[in-house]
Motif scaffolding. Structure first.
Motif, short mmCIF file in Angstrom:
data_model
loop_
_atom_site.label_atom_id
_atom_site.label_comp_id
_atom_site.label_asym_id
_atom_site.label_seq_id
_atom_site.Cartn_x
_atom_site.Cartn_y
_atom_site.Cartn_z
N ARG A 168 0.85 -1.21 0.00
CA ARG A 168 0.00 0.00 0.00
C ARG A 168 0.87 1.25 0.00
O ARG A 168 0.58 2.23 -0.69
CB ARG A 168 -0.92 0.00 1.22
N SER A 169 1.94 1.23 0.79
CA SER A 169 2.83 2.39 0.86
C SER A 169 3.49 2.64 -0.49
O SER A 169 3.64 3.79 -0.92
CB SER A 169 3.89 2.18 1.94
N VAL A 170 3.91 1.56 -1.15
CA VAL A 170 4.52 1.70 -2.47
C VAL A 170 3.53 2.30 -3.46
O VAL A 170 3.87 3.19 -4.25
CB VAL A 170 5.03 0.33 -2.98
N LYS A 171 2.29 1.84 -3.40
CA LYS A 171 1.26 2.36 -4.33
C LYS A 171 1.02 3.84 -4.09
O LYS A 171 0.90 4.63 -5.04
CB LYS A 171 -0.04 1.57 -4.15
N VAL A 172 0.95 4.24 -2.83
CA VAL A 172 0.72 5.65 -2.52
C VAL A 172 1.87 6.50 -3.04
O VAL A 172 1.66 7.57 -3.65
CB VAL A 172 0.55 5.84 -1.00
N MET A 173 3.09 6.04 -2.86
CA MET A 173 4.24 6.81 -3.30
C MET A 173 4.31 6.87 -4.83
O MET A 173 4.66 7.91 -5.41
CB MET A 173 5.52 6.20 -2.73
N ALA A 193 13.54 8.91 -2.67
CA ALA A 193 12.22 8.30 -2.59
C ALA A 193 12.11 7.10 -3.52
O ALA A 193 11.52 6.07 -3.18
CB ALA A 193 11.15 9.33 -2.94
N ALA A 194 12.72 7.21 -4.71
CA ALA A 194 12.70 6.09 -5.65
C ALA A 194 13.46 4.89 -5.08
O ALA A 194 13.02 3.74 -5.22
CB ALA A 194 13.30 6.52 -6.99
N ALA A 195 14.59 5.17 -4.44
CA ALA A 195 15.37 4.08 -3.82
C ALA A 195 14.57 3.44 -2.68
O ALA A 195 14.60 2.21 -2.49
CB ALA A 195 16.70 4.61 -3.31
N ARG A 196 13.84 4.27 -1.95
CA ARG A 196 13.03 3.73 -0.85
C ARG A 196 11.92 2.85 -1.39
O ARG A 196 11.60 1.80 -0.83
CB ARG A 196 12.45 4.88 -0.04
N ILE A 197 11.32 3.26 -2.52
CA ILE A 197 10.26 2.45 -3.13
C ILE A 197 10.80 1.09 -3.53
O ILE A 197 10.17 0.05 -3.31
CB ILE A 197 9.67 3.19 -4.35
N GLU A 198 12.00 1.06 -4.11
CA GLU A 198 12.60 -0.20 -4.52
C GLU A 198 12.88 -1.10 -3.32
O GLU A 198 12.66 -2.31 -3.38
CB GLU A 198 13.90 0.06 -5.28
#
Length: 504
Positions: A168-173, A193-198
């Motif tokens: 869910r957090s990935v989708k929101v970001m 932020a992109a690195a955190r998503i990965e």
């Protein structure tokens, strides 16, 4: 002016007799000569280079390097590798082989079964040297952290919830990025932020993969749910007096004569009760006809005592109330440790006291009973069973209790109970082995013999944990951890051979 001899530090070649570095009476000397007596063919199964491939390091050399390293507090394979290059004692015992740390680590990880055969052979030699008395074996365990985090523990439901939260957090970001036309955010010029998503996507994928590989939750011996661990699923959360750790219990069976370890096992559970019988089964070949087994209250259960009695194993297993009955521990309350951190610390509501069976007067022919209020209770069961006893039951008429002035003192639930029932025990039906053990361990002889247990087994853990530096297991998986625990037990036993053996 005073004159001194010149200290020359220039490079030179010096003759070194490697054999002379192994001084008689030391651990290294005993280890070097012990290896020649052992059959190490069990290690050969790990190699497939009979016809092709480069020659491998000799398992005898690797075993000596690991045991010598463990004896000096070097648990890390990198530390043992450095010692094999720089320490003349390690150079001597390895023949200057200089094994790589990955070779040492792989040897320890995959050799549990072969290490078990070496452990048995060393016990045979110790028995031949007269260092195993077999008069008393003391069983105990030590809880050590493993190479896993307790914060990655939970049930399957916990892991599913964690994975869904990450997704869910990935989708929101990602939605936020799409709404910004995929332009870098001014607050995130470096793409953090992109690195955190990965990272979050990888973590969610790892959890999903783990869930597919482990379709069921772990169960305890009684069917209760046990928490799993994403890093090392064989490990467990263990409660200690210093808090909760993620790790294994290292169990040792120690002979009283010279504190030789006759059995060593590592298990990912904090329940010692379920380990007693398997540990005894593993070392039954070391028993003599009159060997006494001693263990603390953690191993006590009626089921265990029934099994031991059926096998005619002489044992003294303490129960949780042993010290409260012993007048020598009258002041132990001031030394009490903190409550078990895994247990609920909320106050337990006290049960309201009511009249007990002893407050009722039973007729001689057991036809009725008289309650404290003077009312008659009639027999409604003659040959009833209450626990291990046969009993006679009596019940009062409903009208006798409805308006009784002692109703609050007689009934546990006066608002709902219609009348009082009482059971009087008449005779014992079956043997209560816990009661038998209490009587035996409270006797003068039982206290004396059980009192020897602490001085037999606790110094062994002190030697392994503090002298040898084993403050945590460095491997993952019950099989690998069990092999490492057996290696440290081997170090302890070889020290006994070096100190007390005939060839010492």
């Amino acid at each position: 002016m005073a004159r001194y001899k010149r200290v020359d530090m220039s490079p030179r070649l010096l003759p070194v007799d490697l054999e002379a570095q192994l001084v008689p009476g030391t651990f290294a000397h005993a280890l070097h000569h012990l290896i020649d007596e052992l059959d190490l063919s069990a290690f050969d199964e790990q190699y497939r280079n009979d016809e092709n491939g480069a020659p491998a390091h000799d398992p005898a050399m690797l075993l000596q390097a690991v045991l010598l390293g463990y004896s000096q507090g070097m648990v890390s394979s990198r530390a043992i590798e450095r010692a094999c290059r720089d320490n003349v004692l390690f150079v001597a015992i390895t023949g200057d082989a200089k094994p790589h740390f990955t070779t040492i680590a792989a040897f320890v990880s995959r050799s549990r079964d072969a290490i078990a055969t070496v452990f048995s052979q060393v016990l045979t030699i110790l028995g031949r040297e007269g260092l195993i008395g077999r008069d008393m074996f003391a069983i105990d365990g030590v809880k050590l952290p493993s190479n896993a985090s307790k914060h990655r523990s939970g049930t399957r439901a916990d892991f599913v919830a964690r994975a869904e939260k990450l997704e869910r957090s990935v989708k929101v970001m990602l939605d936020r990025h799409w709404n910004n036309d995929d332009e870098p955010s001014p607050e995130d010029p470096n793409g953090k932020a992109a690195a955190r998503i990965e990272r979050m996507k990888r973590e969610a994928q790892l959890i999903r993969s783990w869930l597919s590989e482990h379709p069921k939750d772990r169960k305890g011996p009684t069917g209760g749910l046990r928490k799993s661990n994403l890093t090392d699923n064989d490990s467990a959360k263990l409660a200690t007096d210093k808090g909760v750790l993620q790790g294994y219990s290292g169990i040792a069976v120690v002979d009283a004569a010279h504190q030789v370890i006759v059995e060593a096992q590592a298990h990912g559970t904090g329940s010692e009760q379920e380990l007693l019988i398997p540990v005894i089964d593993a070392c039954v070949d070391q028993f003599a006809a009159d060997t006494l087994i001693t263990a603390d209250a953690g191993y006590h259960s009626e089921a265990n005592l029934v099994v031991l009695a059926g096998r005619k194993v002489d044992a003294l297993i303490a129960d949780p109330g042993m010290r409260r009955r012993d007048e020598r521990y009258a002041g132990q309350g001031r030394h009490a440790v903190k409550p078990d951190p895994l247990h609920d610390k909320s106050a337990t509501p006290r049960k309201r006291k009511v009249f007990a069976a002893g407050d009722f007067v039973i007729a001689g022919d057991q036809s009725h009973a008289i309650c404290p209020a003077g009312q008659r209770l009639y027999r409604n069961g003659k040959d009833c069973t209450v626990g291990d006893y046969q009993a006679v039951k009596f019940r009062a008429p409903t009208g006798a209790c409805s308006g009784c002035s002692l109703r609050e003192q007689c009934l546990r639930n006066p608002q709902t109970s219609r009348s009082r029932q009482v059971a009087v025990l008449t005779r014992k039906l079956r043997v209560n082995y816990s009661e038998r053990m209490r009587e035996r361990i409270d006797s003068a002889e039982g206290r004396e013999r059980y009192g020897q247990r602490l001085g037999v087994v606790e110094p062994v853990f002190g030697n392994i944990r503090y002298n040898k530096g084993l403050d945590r297991f460095t491997l993952r998986g019950q099989t690998k951890v069990d092999g490492q625990w057996k290696l440290f037990a081997l170090v302890h036993n070889i020290e006994k051979l070096a100190k007390y053996g005939k060839a010492a």
